[in-house]
Design a protein around this motif. Sequence first.
Motif, short mmCIF file in Angstrom:
data_model
loop_
_atom_site.label_atom_id
_atom_site.label_comp_id
_atom_site.label_asym_id
_atom_site.label_seq_id
_atom_site.Cartn_x
_atom_site.Cartn_y
_atom_site.Cartn_z
N MET A 94 0.84 -1.18 0.00
CA MET A 94 0.00 0.00 0.00
C MET A 94 0.88 1.25 0.00
SD MET A 94 -2.81 0.97 2.85
CE MET A 94 -4.10 2.07 2.40
N PRO A 95 0.70 2.12 -0.97
CA PRO A 95 1.54 3.33 -1.02
C PRO A 95 1.31 4.23 0.20
CG PRO A 95 0.29 3.04 -3.06
CD PRO A 95 -0.23 2.05 -2.07
N ILE A 96 2.32 4.95 0.55
CA ILE A 96 2.18 5.88 1.67
C ILE A 96 1.46 7.14 1.21
CG2 ILE A 96 4.22 4.96 2.82
CD1 ILE A 96 5.74 7.40 1.95
N ASN A 97 0.95 7.91 2.18
CA ASN A 97 0.23 9.13 1.81
C ASN A 97 1.15 10.34 1.95
OD1 ASN A 97 0.07 10.21 4.52
ND2 ASN A 97 -1.59 8.77 4.91
N TRP A 98 0.66 11.48 1.48
CA TRP A 98 1.49 12.69 1.47
C TRP A 98 1.80 13.21 2.86
CZ3 TRP A 98 4.85 14.18 -1.83
CH2 TRP A 98 4.74 13.69 -3.13
N ASP A 99 0.90 12.98 3.82
CA ASP A 99 1.20 13.39 5.19
C ASP A 99 2.43 12.65 5.71
OD1 ASP A 99 -0.92 15.19 5.33
OD2 ASP A 99 -2.30 13.71 6.17
N GLN A 100 2.53 11.37 5.39
CA GLN A 100 3.69 10.58 5.79
C GLN A 100 4.95 11.07 5.08
OE1 GLN A 100 1.62 6.90 4.69
NE2 GLN A 100 2.17 6.09 6.70
N ILE A 101 4.82 11.41 3.82
CA ILE A 101 5.98 11.90 3.06
C ILE A 101 6.46 13.23 3.65
CG2 ILE A 101 6.77 12.78 0.82
CD1 ILE A 101 4.84 10.67 -0.46
N GLU A 102 5.53 14.15 3.91
CA GLU A 102 5.92 15.44 4.49
C GLU A 102 6.57 15.24 5.85
OE1 GLU A 102 3.50 19.07 4.12
OE2 GLU A 102 2.08 17.80 3.02
N GLY A 103 6.00 14.36 6.66
CA GLY A 103 6.52 14.13 8.01
C GLY A 103 7.88 13.46 8.03
N ASN A 104 8.20 12.76 6.97
CA ASN A 104 9.48 12.03 6.89
C ASN A 104 10.30 12.47 5.69
OD1 ASN A 104 9.09 9.99 9.11
ND2 ASN A 104 7.27 9.58 7.87
N ALA A 122 13.72 11.57 -4.11
CA ALA A 122 13.30 12.67 -4.99
C ALA A 122 14.50 13.17 -5.79
CB ALA A 122 12.67 13.80 -4.19
N ARG A 123 15.64 13.27 -5.13
CA ARG A 123 16.87 13.74 -5.80
C ARG A 123 17.26 12.80 -6.94
NH1 ARG A 123 19.51 17.39 -7.71
NH2 ARG A 123 21.58 17.90 -7.06
N GLN A 124 17.10 11.49 -6.71
CA GLN A 124 17.42 10.50 -7.75
C GLN A 124 16.46 10.62 -8.93
OE1 GLN A 124 17.31 6.81 -5.47
NE2 GLN A 124 19.50 6.58 -5.81
N LYS A 125 15.18 10.82 -8.62
CA LYS A 125 14.17 10.87 -9.68
C LYS A 125 14.27 12.15 -10.50
CE LYS A 125 9.29 10.14 -10.63
NZ LYS A 125 9.51 9.30 -11.79
N TRP A 126 14.51 13.26 -9.83
CA TRP A 126 14.57 14.56 -10.51
C TRP A 126 15.93 15.20 -10.28
CZ3 TRP A 126 10.07 13.68 -7.32
CH2 TRP A 126 8.96 13.27 -8.07
N GLY A 127 16.93 14.69 -10.98
CA GLY A 127 18.30 15.14 -10.80
C GLY A 127 18.55 16.60 -11.14
N LYS A 128 17.66 17.21 -11.91
CA LYS A 128 17.84 18.62 -12.26
C LYS A 128 17.46 19.56 -11.12
CE LYS A 128 17.13 18.34 -17.28
NZ LYS A 128 16.31 18.85 -18.40
N LEU A 129 16.70 19.05 -10.15
CA LEU A 129 16.32 19.90 -9.01
C LEU A 129 17.53 20.10 -8.11
CD1 LEU A 129 12.85 18.48 -7.90
CD2 LEU A 129 13.31 20.46 -9.32
N GLU A 137 2.85 11.92 -8.40
CA GLU A 137 2.00 10.82 -7.94
C GLU A 137 2.69 9.48 -8.17
OE1 GLU A 137 -1.00 9.56 -5.71
OE2 GLU A 137 -0.44 11.63 -6.06
N GLU A 138 3.39 9.33 -9.30
CA GLU A 138 4.16 8.11 -9.56
C GLU A 138 5.27 7.94 -8.52
OE1 GLU A 138 5.43 8.65 -13.61
OE2 GLU A 138 3.52 7.99 -14.43
N PHE A 139 5.87 9.04 -8.14
CA PHE A 139 6.90 9.03 -7.09
C PHE A 139 6.30 8.51 -5.78
CE2 PHE A 139 8.72 11.58 -3.53
CZ PHE A 139 9.99 11.05 -3.51
N ARG A 140 5.15 9.05 -5.40
CA ARG A 140 4.49 8.61 -4.16
C ARG A 140 4.20 7.11 -4.22
NH1 ARG A 140 -0.37 7.11 -2.24
NH2 ARG A 140 -1.35 7.45 -4.25
N ASN A 141 3.69 6.65 -5.35
CA ASN A 141 3.35 5.24 -5.50
C ASN A 141 4.57 4.33 -5.44
OD1 ASN A 141 0.58 5.66 -5.71
ND2 ASN A 141 0.68 5.96 -7.92
N SER A 142 5.75 4.87 -5.75
CA SER A 142 6.96 4.05 -5.74
C SER A 142 7.57 3.92 -4.35
CB SER A 142 8.01 4.66 -6.70
OG SER A 142 8.60 5.82 -6.11
N LEU A 143 7.15 4.74 -3.42
CA LEU A 143 7.70 4.70 -2.06
C LEU A 143 7.02 3.62 -1.24
CD1 LEU A 143 7.84 8.53 -1.36
CD2 LEU A 143 9.73 7.06 -2.03
N LYS A 144 7.80 3.04 -0.37
CA LYS A 144 7.27 1.97 0.52
C LYS A 144 7.37 2.42 1.96
CE LYS A 144 6.90 -1.13 -2.81
NZ LYS A 144 5.99 -0.63 -3.75
#
Length: 68
Positions: free
Chosen positions: A1-11, A19-26, A61-68
């Motif tokens: 089950m993918p994590i939610n955005w509250d969990q992502i923000e909190g951690n 995120a750095r790996q996925k979007w190396g230009k940032l 959203e794809e990024f969120r779905n890829s996180l465990k």
Amino acid sequence: MPINWDQIEGNWKQFKGHARQKWGKLTDDEIDEAAGNKQILAGKIQERYGIEREEAEKQVEEFRNSLK
């Protein structure tokens, strides 16, 4: 089950490397500024990559779905 955005923000320190790996230009500052907020992150991706907002949001959203 993918994590939610509250969990992502909190951690965000745990997930920002992914995120750095996925979007190396940032920059580290842009990633820190987003702090796991999906709207800010999508905006940074849109600006840096020159893509439509819809595509940036889809990638976030794809990024969120890829996180465990």
